[in-house]
Design a protein around this motif. Structure first.
Motif, PDB file in Angstrom:
ATOM      1  N   PRO A 166      34.121  32.924  31.715  1.00  0.00           N
ATOM      2  CA  PRO A 166      35.785  32.905  32.116  1.00  0.00           C
ATOM      3  C   PRO A 166      36.341  34.365  31.697  1.00  0.00           C
ATOM      4  O   PRO A 166      36.060  35.110  30.857  1.00  0.00           O
ATOM      5  CB  PRO A 166      36.290  31.701  31.436  1.00  0.00           C
ATOM      6  CG  PRO A 166      35.112  31.290  30.352  1.00  0.00           C
ATOM      7  CD  PRO A 166      33.627  31.925  30.729  1.00  0.00           C
ATOM      8  N   ASN A 167      37.708  34.540  32.212  1.00  0.00           N
ATOM      9  CA  ASN A 167      38.444  35.630  31.910  1.00  0.00           C
ATOM     10  C   ASN A 167      38.821  35.412  30.550  1.00  0.00           C
ATOM     11  O   ASN A 167      39.277  34.229  30.036  1.00  0.00           O
ATOM     12  CB  ASN A 167      39.707  35.641  32.684  1.00  0.00           C
ATOM     13  CG  ASN A 167      39.184  36.032  34.482  1.00  0.00           C
ATOM     14  OD1 ASN A 167      38.034  36.719  34.542  1.00  0.00           O
ATOM     15  ND2 ASN A 167      40.069  35.717  35.405  1.00  0.00           N
ATOM     16  N   GLY A 168      39.017  36.410  29.820  1.00  0.00           N
ATOM     17  CA  GLY A 168      39.553  36.567  28.489  1.00  0.00           C
ATOM     18  C   GLY A 168      38.617  35.960  27.493  1.00  0.00           C
ATOM     19  O   GLY A 168      38.977  35.914  26.166  1.00  0.00           O
ATOM     20  N   VAL A 169      37.492  36.003  27.741  1.00  0.00           N
ATOM     21  CA  VAL A 169      36.170  35.599  26.851  1.00  0.00           C
ATOM     22  C   VAL A 169      35.317  36.715  26.819  1.00  0.00           C
ATOM     23  O   VAL A 169      34.703  37.095  27.896  1.00  0.00           O
ATOM     24  CB  VAL A 169      35.585  34.252  27.051  1.00  0.00           C
ATOM     25  CG1 VAL A 169      34.264  34.045  26.571  1.00  0.00           C
ATOM     26  CG2 VAL A 169      36.601  33.093  27.180  1.00  0.00           C
ATOM     27  N   HIS A 170      34.965  36.917  25.555  1.00  0.00           N
ATOM     28  CA  HIS A 170      33.671  38.038  25.308  1.00  0.00           C
ATOM     29  C   HIS A 170      32.837  37.076  24.840  1.00  0.00           C
ATOM     30  O   HIS A 170      32.684  36.717  23.753  1.00  0.00           O
ATOM     31  CB  HIS A 170      34.170  38.942  24.283  1.00  0.00           C
ATOM     32  CG  HIS A 170      33.102  39.870  23.636  1.00  0.00           C
ATOM     33  ND1 HIS A 170      32.853  40.579  22.577  1.00  0.00           N
ATOM     34  CD2 HIS A 170      32.057  40.390  24.558  1.00  0.00           C
ATOM     35  CE1 HIS A 170      31.830  41.123  22.515  1.00  0.00           C
ATOM     36  NE2 HIS A 170      31.225  41.071  23.774  1.00  0.00           N
ATOM     37  N   GLU A 217      34.461  26.972  28.223  1.00  0.00           N
ATOM     38  CA  GLU A 217      34.319  26.147  29.593  1.00  0.00           C
ATOM     39  C   GLU A 217      33.995  27.350  30.685  1.00  0.00           C
ATOM     40  O   GLU A 217      34.623  28.123  31.103  1.00  0.00           O
ATOM     41  CB  GLU A 217      35.757  25.454  29.961  1.00  0.00           C
ATOM     42  CG  GLU A 217      35.530  24.563  31.279  1.00  0.00           C
ATOM     43  CD  GLU A 217      34.639  23.269  31.066  1.00  0.00           C
ATOM     44  OE1 GLU A 217      34.132  22.837  31.925  1.00  0.00           O
ATOM     45  OE2 GLU A 217      34.619  22.777  29.819  1.00  0.00           O
ATOM     46  N   LEU A 218      32.884  27.058  31.212  1.00  0.00           N
ATOM     47  CA  LEU A 218      32.269  28.040  32.079  1.00  0.00           C
ATOM     48  C   LEU A 218      32.816  28.150  33.584  1.00  0.00           C
ATOM     49  O   LEU A 218      33.419  27.044  33.955  1.00  0.00           O
ATOM     50  CB  LEU A 218      30.780  28.009  32.114  1.00  0.00           C
ATOM     51  CG  LEU A 218      30.051  28.592  30.679  1.00  0.00           C
ATOM     52  CD1 LEU A 218      28.339  28.214  31.117  1.00  0.00           C
ATOM     53  CD2 LEU A 218      30.454  29.844  30.546  1.00  0.00           C
ATOM     54  N   LEU A 219      32.965  28.986  34.314  1.00  0.00           N
ATOM     55  CA  LEU A 219      33.321  28.895  35.507  1.00  0.00           C
ATOM     56  C   LEU A 219      32.062  28.488  36.369  1.00  0.00           C
ATOM     57  O   LEU A 219      30.991  28.507  36.145  1.00  0.00           O
ATOM     58  CB  LEU A 219      33.813  30.338  36.149  1.00  0.00           C
ATOM     59  CG  LEU A 219      35.013  30.975  35.560  1.00  0.00           C
ATOM     60  CD1 LEU A 219      35.101  32.205  35.660  1.00  0.00           C
ATOM     61  CD2 LEU A 219      36.109  30.165  35.679  1.00  0.00           C
ATOM     62  N   PRO A 220      32.463  27.937  37.752  1.00  0.00           N
ATOM     63  CA  PRO A 220      31.290  27.340  38.808  1.00  0.00           C
ATOM     64  C   PRO A 220      30.105  28.494  39.018  1.00  0.00           C
ATOM     65  O   PRO A 220      30.294  29.589  38.830  1.00  0.00           O
ATOM     66  CB  PRO A 220      32.118  27.233  39.960  1.00  0.00           C
ATOM     67  CG  PRO A 220      33.554  27.040  39.632  1.00  0.00           C
ATOM     68  CD  PRO A 220      33.659  27.902  38.434  1.00  0.00           C
ATOM     69  N   TYR A 221      29.185  27.860  39.046  1.00  0.00           N
ATOM     70  CA  TYR A 221      27.853  28.732  39.481  1.00  0.00           C
ATOM     71  C   TYR A 221      28.152  29.632  40.790  1.00  0.00           C
ATOM     72  O   TYR A 221      28.719  29.010  41.747  1.00  0.00           O
ATOM     73  CB  TYR A 221      26.828  27.802  39.991  1.00  0.00           C
ATOM     74  CG  TYR A 221      25.411  28.092  39.895  1.00  0.00           C
ATOM     75  CD1 TYR A 221      24.475  27.701  38.745  1.00  0.00           C
ATOM     76  CD2 TYR A 221      24.769  28.783  40.831  1.00  0.00           C
ATOM     77  CE1 TYR A 221      23.258  28.435  38.526  1.00  0.00           C
ATOM     78  CE2 TYR A 221      23.503  29.173  40.927  1.00  0.00           C
ATOM     79  CZ  TYR A 221      22.747  29.171  39.589  1.00  0.00           C
ATOM     80  OH  TYR A 221      21.342  29.611  39.771  1.00  0.00           O
ATOM     81  N   PRO A 222      27.653  30.925  40.603  1.00  0.00           N
ATOM     82  CA  PRO A 222      28.067  31.790  41.621  1.00  0.00           C
ATOM     83  C   PRO A 222      27.523  31.441  42.942  1.00  0.00           C
ATOM     84  O   PRO A 222      26.476  30.906  42.830  1.00  0.00           O
ATOM     85  CB  PRO A 222      27.917  33.098  40.955  1.00  0.00           C
ATOM     86  CG  PRO A 222      26.803  32.831  40.111  1.00  0.00           C
ATOM     87  CD  PRO A 222      26.886  31.514  39.491  1.00  0.00           C
TER      88      PRO A 222
END
Length: 222
Positions: A166-170, A217-222
């Motif tokens: 997600p954005n804002g996560v390293h 929380e991960l983003l959806p599978y690309p």
């Protein structure tokens, strides 16, 4: 990756479904809402679709991955999921065998040929085949787990799934048995575990050993 990796994954899947009985075919896979019949039908359907991708690309042509797009793909899976176990296995083996034969016809000069899948090339298409076979072998829930994923596959899958951060996560993955992997910028999340457990978590699959650390929380599978 090499074609031998795809063939190894195909052989592993084929061996798992050999002798599949009716109760097992109707049983739940590791994918929510899908039985093993759904999953086997999907992999067979995918294999036929990708055989066509390869054949058209070698002729210098493009073709839709699935006739009718995603709705038609989903309808075929639903229609085929409840077929007899022996029919499911035969269909899978025939479709995967044809796909491997198609990949065998791809020469060194052909890998840059375009395909419709993700507006990519045959080189990306064989990677997609590898992902499909390796991941869904574990999804069958017949004893194979992500713990069997080769280190080379884990490295490939982590790279492919980078858009999930997600954005804002390293995100920093520190496997006990592999190199450190990093992605994204922002608040640092350091996770530890085995390479296969960390890769399974990032791929949305349940790891068989612990993943420790603050999981975003991960983003959806690309």
């Amino acid at each position: 990756m090499a074609l031998i990796d795809v063939k190894t994954a195909a052989a592993r899947m084929s061996s798992l479904v050999a002798g599949l009985d009716e109760a097992t075919a109707r049983g739940d896979s590791e994918l929510p809402g899908w039985t093993r019949g759904h999953l086997i039908t999907h992999v067979a359907n995918f294999s036929r679709a990708f055989t066509r991708q390869v054949e058209y690309a070698l002729r210098g042509e493009l073709v839709e991955v699935y006739d009718g797009g995603r709705p038609a793909r989903d309808a075929v899976i639903e229609a085929g999921a409840d077929r007899p176990a022996a029919v499911l296995v035969e269909d899978l083996n025939e479709a995967v065998t044809a796909l491997l034969a198609a990949w065998d016809r791809v020469g060194p000069e052909d890998w840059s040929r375009p395909i419709s899948h993700r507006n990519s090339t045959l080189a990306h298409g064989i990677d997609a085949t590898w992902r499909e076979l390796e991941i869904h072998t574990s999804d069958l829930g017949l004893g194979a787990t992500p713990d069997e994923w080769p280190a080379s596959f884990c490295a490939h899958l982590l790279d492919f799934l980078r858009p999930r951060t997600p954005n804002g996560v390293h995100l920093v993955l520190r496997p006990s048995d592999g190199p450190v992997w990093e992605n994204g910028t922002g608040e640092e999340h350091v996770l530890t575990g085995t390479l296969t457990a960390l890769t399974a978590w990032y791929a949305g699959r349940p790891p068989t050993t612990a993943v420790k650390g603050p999981t975003p929380e991960l983003l959806p599978y690309p």
